[in-house]
Design an enzyme around this catalytic site. Structure first.
Site, mmCIF file in Angstrom:
data_model
loop_
_atom_site.group_PDB
_atom_site.id
_atom_site.type_symbol
_atom_site.label_atom_id
_atom_site.label_comp_id
_atom_site.label_asym_id
_atom_site.label_seq_id
_atom_site.Cartn_x
_atom_site.Cartn_y
_atom_site.Cartn_z
ATOM 1 N N GLU A 173 5.444 8.621 5.569
ATOM 2 C CA GLU A 173 4.906 9.969 5.288
ATOM 3 C C GLU A 173 4.739 10.797 6.566
ATOM 4 O O GLU A 173 3.650 11.314 6.856
ATOM 5 C CB GLU A 173 3.578 9.867 4.527
ATOM 6 C CG GLU A 173 3.750 9.228 3.170
ATOM 7 C CD GLU A 173 2.545 9.352 2.239
ATOM 8 O OE1 GLU A 173 1.453 9.694 2.715
ATOM 9 O OE2 GLU A 173 2.715 9.112 1.029
ATOM 10 N N GLU A 292 6.411 4.490 -3.038
ATOM 11 C CA GLU A 292 5.007 4.575 -3.453
ATOM 12 C C GLU A 292 4.975 5.386 -4.740
ATOM 13 O O GLU A 292 5.343 6.571 -4.726
ATOM 14 C CB GLU A 292 4.132 5.258 -2.397
ATOM 15 C CG GLU A 292 3.879 4.397 -1.177
ATOM 16 C CD GLU A 292 2.856 5.014 -0.221
ATOM 17 O OE1 GLU A 292 1.926 5.699 -0.693
ATOM 18 O OE2 GLU A 292 3.010 4.801 0.994
HETATM 19 O O1 AHR Z 1 -1.062 4.073 -1.036
HETATM 20 C C1 AHR Z 1 -2.093 4.741 -0.365
HETATM 21 C C2 AHR Z 1 -1.597 5.769 0.630
HETATM 22 O O2 AHR Z 1 -0.925 6.787 -0.033
HETATM 23 C C3 AHR Z 1 -0.586 5.288 1.648
HETATM 24 O O3 AHR Z 1 -1.173 4.691 2.749
HETATM 25 C C4 AHR Z 1 0.116 6.546 2.044
HETATM 26 O O4 AHR Z 1 1.427 6.322 2.457
HETATM 27 C C5 AHR Z 1 -0.002 7.435 0.831
HETATM 28 O O5 AHR Z 1 -0.462 8.680 1.150
#
Ligand code: AHR
Length: 500
Positions: A173, A292
């Protein structure tokens, strides 16, 4: 009762369903690692301190790959801290999650846990506060068989065979203002390209994932992907998508339609990657790693998490979502979105796995149990096989505040030589829906199993006291009659039907 007619035809394949779609994510965040997968002294702990009951649930869930060790955590992480004798490992601040990191669990321990659960490691690199050289060092430590200082160090640390990590995330990210070392798309794109080129000098066969936007609502979404890929197109294999959904302001109708947004998100990133491909006149295609995704009540994460400056707890409870039946239905629907895009989505990780934003709960010194989101994941991982098929849906729609009119029924299908699997969601909050599907083209005649997740209260959830309050039940109202499958889907429900 509403009705919908579905068309599924093996002559209209989408693409092969990669087993890597059923990956998960474990971050050094909250009680995901410490007090989650790892709790020495727990009655279920094995000789390495890993909980056997959690290992059994991860296996039952059918998790194929695990992205590790972050997440936001990775952007402040020094991998060297997490290897070697434990009593020499430094204790550090985990800036991402305002806690203390003991480094008790590191690369070696996590890889041995993965061997116990039978899943592949997807390793994330710190490109926030570190760079190409440290990435090369970790690659050498992890993958070079022997003969270099770092490879020999790994061997001395107890691991003769290399870890042979195939999938690497080039940072996390990097567009996010919350990210340590946030960069512009230009800076990150150049860094990702440089790092990927260097890593390929060690091993050209690595699979490298560039960071896409942190989400489709980021102000730079689309332009970020274009700029990053313009620099890194020939050097990486995949670009990431991150997508979290929650029921906001009691708007269950929009929440149940979250997969509509996921479909759009994936298709937009595919279009952007293909635009860069066209501009570059490249024969190469970039695929998508949805590394994610989940339901996450992010708006409930305390705003003052990072402000308690004197308090850096060990493994604090963060985002331990209760997960309701409605959340489970949405997770099932998001999996359908991944399957629908199997031609381009070749890797995905539900975020996360244990305790933190997780389908598995592990009580300290207590039991481990399944939340509502566990069931659609485990069943889809078990039944989705072979090739994803296009599904035509002729049925009713309803209006949502977030996405306009959406279909009441969401569906995905897969098939291989042995049979087919259908995944169905009824988004109506009040009406049953009878779906009918002519099975002639599939050549399927028999239902092997039909399982439904639903409850008269869509906000019902499992708890430590009632771990079996919600779950999958056989759907007795699914039958094949004269070559047509008819199944009645209760309101707010997720159903899987496997056919022979
Ligand atoms: O999964 C939790 C968080 O969400 C992670 O650390 C990040 O990559 C995202 O913003």
């Amino acid at each position: 009762m509403l009705r919908a007619r579905l068309t599924v035809d093996p002559a209209r394949p989408v693409g092969p369903v990669s087993r890597r779609l059923f990956g998960a994510f474990v971050e050094h965040m909250g009680r995901g690692v410490y007090g989650g997968i790892y709790e020495p002294g727990h009655p279920e702990a094995d000789e390495d301190g890993f909980r056997r009951d959690v290992i059994d649930l991860v296996k039952e869930m059918g998790v194929t790959t695990v992205r590790y060790p972050g997440g936001n955590f990775v952007s402040g992480f020094r991998w060297e801290d997490s290897v070697g004798p434990r009593d020499h490992r430094p204790v550090r601040l985990n800036l991402a999650w305002h806690s203390t990191e003991t480094n008790e669990v590191g690369l070696h321990e996590f890889a041995s846990w993965l061997e116990k659960v039978g899943a592949e490691l997807m390793l994330a690199l710190n490109l926030g506060t570190r760079g190409t050289l440290e990435a090369l060092d970790l690659l050498e430590y992890a993958n070079v068989p022997s003969g270099t200082t770092l490879a020999e160090q790994r061997i001395r640390n107890g691991r003769r065979q290399p870890f042979d990590v195939r999938m690497w995330c080039l940072g996390n990210e990097m567009d996010g203002p919350w990210q340590l070392g946030q960069r512009s798309a230009e800076d990150y794109g150049k860094l990702a390209a440089r790092t990927a080129k260097a890593m390929r000098q060690v091993d050209p066969g690595l699979e490298l994932v560039a960071c896409g936007s942190s989400g489709a609502t980021m102000p730079t979404f689309g332009e970020w992907e274009r700029a990053v890929l313009t620099h890194a197109y020939e050097d990486v294999d995949l670009i990431s998508c991150h997508a979290y959904y929650e029921e906001k302001d009691g708007d269950l109708g929009s929440f149940l339609a979250s997969a509509t947004d996921m479909d759009h998100f994936i298709e937009t990133v595919v279009a952007t990657a293909d635009h860069v491909k066209a501009v570059r006149k490249s024969p190469k295609t970039i695929n998508i790693s949805v590394d994610e995704w989940n339901v996450w009540y992010l708006s409930k994460v305390p705003a003052d998490l990072a402000r308690r400056i004197d308090d850096w707890p060990l493994a604090p409870a963060i985002s331990e979502e209760p997960y309701t039946v409605a959340d489970g239905v949405v997770v099932g629907s998001l999996l359908m979105s991944l399957i629908r895009h199997a031609d381009r989505v070749t890797s995905a990780s539900i975020a996360q796995l244990v305790n933190v934003i997780a389908p598995i709960a592990a009580e300290p010194q207590g039991p481990a149990w399944r939340k509502a989101t566990f069931f659609p994941f485990a069943t889809t991982s078990r039944l989705a096989r072979g090739v994803a098929l296009q599904v035509g849906i002729d049925g009713p729609g309803y209006d949502t505040a977030a996405y306009g009119e959406v279909p009441v029924i969401d569906a995905a299908a897969t098939a291989d030589a042995g049979g087919a699997a259908l995944f169905l969601v009824n988004r109506s909050q009040t009406e049953e829906v009878e779906v009918s599907i002519d099975l002639a083209a599939l050549g399927a005649t028999t239902i092997e199993e039909a399982l439904t997740l639903s409850d008269p209260d869509p906000h019902a959830a499992n708890t430590a006291d009632r771990p079996d309050r919600v779950g999958l039940r056989p759907n007795a109202r699914a039958a094949v009659v004269e070559g047509t499958l008819r199944a009645t889907l209760p309101p707010v429900s997720w159903t899987a039907v496997s056919l022979h």
